[in-house]
Scaffold this active site. Structure first.
Site, mmCIF file in Angstrom:
data_model
loop_
_atom_site.group_PDB
_atom_site.id
_atom_site.type_symbol
_atom_site.label_atom_id
_atom_site.label_comp_id
_atom_site.label_asym_id
_atom_site.label_seq_id
_atom_site.Cartn_x
_atom_site.Cartn_y
_atom_site.Cartn_z
ATOM 1 N N TYR A 40 -23.665 4.166 52.970
ATOM 2 C CA TYR A 40 -25.008 3.563 52.984
ATOM 3 C C TYR A 40 -26.014 4.692 52.724
ATOM 4 O O TYR A 40 -26.899 4.979 53.522
ATOM 5 C CB TYR A 40 -25.303 2.803 54.283
ATOM 6 C CG TYR A 40 -26.349 1.748 54.045
ATOM 7 C CD1 TYR A 40 -26.020 0.557 53.409
ATOM 8 C CD2 TYR A 40 -27.684 1.963 54.382
ATOM 9 C CE1 TYR A 40 -26.982 -0.392 53.122
ATOM 10 C CE2 TYR A 40 -28.656 1.025 54.098
ATOM 11 C CZ TYR A 40 -28.296 -0.148 53.480
ATOM 12 O OH TYR A 40 -29.244 -1.078 53.198
ATOM 13 N N LEU A 41 -25.840 5.298 51.560
ATOM 14 C CA LEU A 41 -26.515 6.558 51.258
ATOM 15 C C LEU A 41 -28.022 6.399 51.047
ATOM 16 O O LEU A 41 -28.475 5.411 50.471
ATOM 17 C CB LEU A 41 -25.879 7.183 50.008
ATOM 18 C CG LEU A 41 -24.367 7.417 50.101
ATOM 19 C CD1 LEU A 41 -23.832 8.002 48.795
ATOM 20 C CD2 LEU A 41 -24.013 8.313 51.273
ATOM 21 N N GLU A 43 -31.905 9.061 50.803
ATOM 22 C CA GLU A 43 -32.342 10.363 50.261
ATOM 23 C C GLU A 43 -31.929 11.559 51.119
ATOM 24 O O GLU A 43 -31.811 12.673 50.614
ATOM 25 C CB GLU A 43 -33.862 10.376 50.084
ATOM 26 C CG GLU A 43 -34.306 9.562 48.890
ATOM 27 C CD GLU A 43 -35.810 9.351 48.881
ATOM 28 O OE1 GLU A 43 -36.553 10.308 49.166
ATOM 29 O OE2 GLU A 43 -36.234 8.198 48.617
ATOM 30 N N HIS A 45 -28.944 11.880 52.614
ATOM 31 C CA HIS A 45 -27.616 12.229 52.106
ATOM 32 C C HIS A 45 -27.733 12.904 50.738
ATOM 33 O O HIS A 45 -27.039 13.886 50.448
ATOM 34 C CB HIS A 45 -26.763 10.970 51.906
ATOM 35 C CG HIS A 45 -26.436 10.214 53.144
ATOM 36 N ND1 HIS A 45 -26.924 8.949 53.403
ATOM 37 C CD2 HIS A 45 -25.644 10.521 54.195
ATOM 38 C CE1 HIS A 45 -26.447 8.526 54.553
ATOM 39 N NE2 HIS A 45 -25.673 9.451 55.063
ATOM 40 N N GLN A 69 -14.827 8.083 66.252
ATOM 41 C CA GLN A 69 -16.023 8.694 66.838
ATOM 42 C C GLN A 69 -16.963 7.663 67.456
ATOM 43 O O GLN A 69 -17.993 8.002 67.999
ATOM 44 C CB GLN A 69 -16.761 9.566 65.817
ATOM 45 C CG GLN A 69 -17.501 8.789 64.741
ATOM 46 C CD GLN A 69 -18.083 9.712 63.694
ATOM 47 O OE1 GLN A 69 -17.357 10.391 62.984
ATOM 48 N NE2 GLN A 69 -19.412 9.762 63.589
HETATM 49 P P1 AMP Z 1 -23.819 10.138 58.056
HETATM 50 O O1 AMP Z 1 -23.499 9.314 56.853
HETATM 51 O O2 AMP Z 1 -24.918 9.583 58.900
HETATM 52 O O3 AMP Z 1 -22.585 10.536 58.835
HETATM 53 O O4 AMP Z 1 -24.429 11.509 57.502
HETATM 54 C C1 AMP Z 1 -23.724 12.298 56.580
HETATM 55 C C2 AMP Z 1 -24.436 13.618 56.443
HETATM 56 O O5 AMP Z 1 -25.778 13.375 55.985
HETATM 57 C C3 AMP Z 1 -24.552 14.391 57.752
HETATM 58 O O6 AMP Z 1 -24.373 15.781 57.489
HETATM 59 C C4 AMP Z 1 -25.962 14.103 58.192
HETATM 60 O O7 AMP Z 1 -26.527 15.103 59.011
HETATM 61 C C5 AMP Z 1 -26.685 14.035 56.851
HETATM 62 N N1 AMP Z 1 -27.932 13.266 56.984
HETATM 63 C C6 AMP Z 1 -28.066 11.986 57.412
HETATM 64 N N2 AMP Z 1 -29.373 11.650 57.457
HETATM 65 C C7 AMP Z 1 -30.076 12.731 57.057
HETATM 66 C C8 AMP Z 1 -31.458 13.029 56.909
HETATM 67 N N3 AMP Z 1 -32.400 12.133 57.174
HETATM 68 N N4 AMP Z 1 -31.818 14.247 56.476
HETATM 69 C C9 AMP Z 1 -30.867 15.196 56.208
HETATM 70 N N5 AMP Z 1 -29.540 14.982 56.335
HETATM 71 C C10 AMP Z 1 -29.145 13.772 56.758
#
Ligand code: AMP
Length: 289
Positions: A40-41, A43, A45, A69
């Site tokens: 669910y990417l 900006e 990501h 997790q």
């Molecule tokens: P997730 O899909 O939430 O597990 O996130 C995957 C990666 O994207 C992780 O390293 C998160 O810290 C990073 N990430 C998620 N949201 C943000 C954001 N708003 N700004 C920067 N990095 C993010």
């Protein structure tokens, strides 16, 4: 010119370790950058992806919602999902390979080995979500072993997660460079998160109090307030001024050890987690006194 050419190439996709090996063999001898995600990417990501594209010859992204997790009453079953949209974003960015394994590939029957990072997992989210970082460290090490990257990219949005990964890489002698990528926010300040998708428009509005309370705290520190108790109280007051906000934690701590501090002196992390309706959101900022 190079990136224009790259954009015309379709992303390769793999869902098994065998398929991964075949594609990764064709990257042999190049620098591989890896961005693990739960999909669910947004900006946030994509800023990690862009950093990898800038730094490395090949960029691999994984999408895997890691069941181990999540606690029993957490949002595993309603975690947002849009594979087509994600592929489109990754493809137009120029990502080389998407790893999108089924659960049985990562956790086949008889799976028994877990990774535990001590101490820094006793604070913040680790305290209120037992098992979270055991799940994160385990899946991340498995993904590193499958992808074999030289560079990995993690967001400061999940500050504690980054600390856990850095510790894991150091303690287990992994030959991997961990890149920290700054937190990306919506124009109104809300920290970007896949979980924002599950907020109603009222909850979305209330959620702004998280980033605003951090901004207020920064302002108070710049005006001379250093007592953590006072700062925490003002953050709490700002957030609970909205109805239906359940504060999980507000932490003012050392950004490396994550140990709580009483006075803001030097570089300090302010981190918080709040439940709004059924969504649990986190946010953080770094302040200097
Ligand atoms: P997730 O899909 O939430 O597990 O996130 C995957 C990666 O994207 C992780 O390293 C998160 O810290 C990073 N990430 C998620 N949201 C943000 C954001 N708003 N700004 C920067 N990095 C993010």
């Amino acid at each position: 010119m190079v990136s224009d050419l790259k954009q015309q190439v379709l992303i390769q996709r793999a869902s098994s370790t065998g398929e991964m090996k075949r594609v990764l063999n064709s990257f042999h001898g190049t620098n591989i950058g890896f961005v693990p995600t739960m999909g669910y990417l947004h900006e946030g990501h994509m800023s990690l992806v862009e950093e990898s594209l800038r730094t490395c010859d090949h960029t691999v992204v994984s999408i895997f919602v890691n069941p181990i997790q999540f606690g029993p009453n957490e949002d595993l079953d309603v975690y947002p999902y849009d594979l087509e949209g994600d592929i489109e974003k990754l493809e137009s960015a120029g990502v080389d390979l998407l790893f999108q394994p089924h659960r049985e590939i990562i956790y086949p029957e008889g799976f028994k080995t877990y990774v535990q990072v001590d101490e820094i997992t006793d604070h913040l989210c680790g305290k209120s979500r037992p098992g979270l970082f055991k799940g994160v460290a385990t899946v991340v090490l498995k993904l590193f072993n499958i992808v074999r990257p030289q560079h990995v990219f993690f967001g400061e949005k999940d500050w504690q997660q980054l600390a856990v990964i850095e510790t894991l890489v150091r303690d287990l002698n992994l030959d991997i460079f961990v890149h920290r990528v700054p937190l990306v926010r919506e124009p109104d300040g809300l920290a970007m998160s896949s979980r924002n998708r599950n907020l109603t428009s009222k909850e979305r509005q209330k959620a702004l109090s998280l980033s605003r309370s951090l901004e207020d705290a920064k302002e108070k520190i710049s005006q001379g307030t250093t007592a953590a108790s006072q700062l925490k109280q003002s953050i709490k007051d700002r957030i609970t001024a909205e109805s239906g906000m359940q504060i999980d934690y507000i932490s003012i701590c050392d950004p490396i050890s994550l140990q709580e501090i009483e006075e803001v002196k030097g570089r300090t992390l302010i981190a918080l987690a709040v439940k709004i309706g059924s969504s649990r959101l986190i946010d953080n900022c770094i302040v200097e006194d």
